[in-house]
Design a protein around this motif. Structure first.
Motif, PDB file in Angstrom:
ATOM      1  N   HIS A  95      -3.535 129.499 132.778  1.00  0.00           N
ATOM      2  CA  HIS A  95      -2.549 129.991 133.235  1.00  0.00           C
ATOM      3  C   HIS A  95      -1.747 130.173 132.502  1.00  0.00           C
ATOM      4  O   HIS A  95      -1.053 131.045 132.974  1.00  0.00           O
ATOM      5  N   HIS A  96      -1.622 129.547 131.335  1.00  0.00           N
ATOM      6  CA  HIS A  96      -0.612 130.237 130.133  1.00  0.00           C
ATOM      7  C   HIS A  96       0.807 129.751 130.813  1.00  0.00           C
ATOM      8  O   HIS A  96       1.623 130.513 130.099  1.00  0.00           O
ATOM      9  N   LEU A  97       0.704 128.805 131.349  1.00  0.00           N
ATOM     10  CA  LEU A  97       2.140 128.267 131.341  1.00  0.00           C
ATOM     11  C   LEU A  97       2.296 127.636 130.471  1.00  0.00           C
ATOM     12  O   LEU A  97       2.404 126.951 129.919  1.00  0.00           O
ATOM     13  N   LEU A  98       3.648 127.757 130.222  1.00  0.00           N
ATOM     14  CA  LEU A  98       4.675 127.577 128.855  1.00  0.00           C
ATOM     15  C   LEU A  98       5.006 125.568 128.912  1.00  0.00           C
ATOM     16  O   LEU A  98       5.793 125.065 130.422  1.00  0.00           O
ATOM     17  N   PRO A  99       4.280 124.247 128.999  1.00  0.00           N
ATOM     18  CA  PRO A  99       3.997 123.154 128.643  1.00  0.00           C
ATOM     19  C   PRO A  99       5.614 122.064 128.662  1.00  0.00           C
ATOM     20  O   PRO A  99       5.314 121.493 129.741  1.00  0.00           O
ATOM     21  N   GLU A 100       6.047 123.053 128.145  1.00  0.00           N
ATOM     22  CA  GLU A 100       7.907 122.508 128.341  1.00  0.00           C
ATOM     23  C   GLU A 100       8.688 122.982 129.579  1.00  0.00           C
ATOM     24  O   GLU A 100      10.057 122.110 129.485  1.00  0.00           O
ATOM     25  N   PHE A 101       8.350 123.442 130.229  1.00  0.00           N
ATOM     26  CA  PHE A 101       8.993 124.367 130.981  1.00  0.00           C
ATOM     27  C   PHE A 101       8.453 123.743 132.734  1.00  0.00           C
ATOM     28  O   PHE A 101       7.118 123.773 132.952  1.00  0.00           O
TER      29      PHE A 101
END
Length: 227
Positions: A95-101
């Motif tokens: 998914h490549h979601l930004l982990p801090e968001f």
């Protein structure tokens, strides 16, 4: 919607004197607006590379890619990035979601990059998360979501700027069978709801069969296999 002309991609040889590896060569191919198309092929044949070239992520060795009449690789890098943000949505196997968001912030990010205000981008992001069934998870970080939930967030993010073209690279490849079926059903529903053109790269022939057209990448060429 999508036209390629004499498209070639080669990897250079890894040692002196070694010939380049041809991934695909002189491809001529097109996809009609509003349709769903699958590209299948064995692992390592170059399906993902082709999708990245079609989406303006990887430069071809030669040839042309046109999206809605615009030549991707004739643009400057800045213009291409802007065009990609507004015209092409991407969904990947991971998914490549930004982990801090949070989920909401991940979905809102493409809109913020396009100049949409924070209030409006959050409003649209909330609506998209509701559409993919995750309205109650909008404030969760990716580490607090399941694999299927994360992929649904990635789908919502891909739709953030209502792109006319959606490219999906093994979008269910990292999911269990049941979750994969749910995500695939949602992907097709969203494609139809938003009247998008969908191109999926996959090794899964069952997934490919859900699309209107199926093409096989083999020996550097695309051949239509169905329907």
């Amino acid at each position: 919607m999508l036209v390629v002309n004499q498209l070639t991609y080669r990897y250079p040889g890894t040692t002196p004197g070694q010939p380049p590896l041809v991934v695909f060569e002189r491809l001529c191919w097109s996809v009609d607006a509003g349709t769903s198309t699958a590209i299948v092929g064995a692992s390592g044949v170059g399906k993902s590379t082709l999708l990245h070239v079609l989406g303006g992520l990887d430069a071809p060795t030669s040839g042309e890619v046109r999206v809605m009449g615009a030549s991707l690789w004739a643009m400057s890098a800045t213009a291409r990035a802007r065009f990609r943000n507004q015209t092409i949505g991407f969904v990947f196997q991971f998914h490549h979601l930004l982990p801090e968001f949070t989920a909401l912030e991940n979905v809102a990010l493409p809109m913020r990059m396009a100049g949409v205000s924070a209030a409006e981008s959050h409003r649209r992001a909330e609506a998209l998360l509701e559409r993919v069934g995750l309205g109650n998870r909008r404030h969760h970080l990716p580490t607090e979501l399941s694999g299927g939930e994360s992929q649904r967030v990635a789908l919502a993010r891909a739709l953030a700027n209502t792109p006319p073209l959606l490219l999906a690279d093994e979008p269910t490849g990292n999911l269990d069978e049941r979750t994969a079926a749910e995500v695939l059903k949602l992907l097709h529903e969203l494609q139809q709801d938003h009247h998008m053109t969908l191109v999926i790269v996959t090794h899964d022939t069952n997934l490919a069969a859900t699309c209107q057209q199926v093409w096989r990448l083999e020996h550097g060429q695309l051949t239509r296999t169905g329907p």
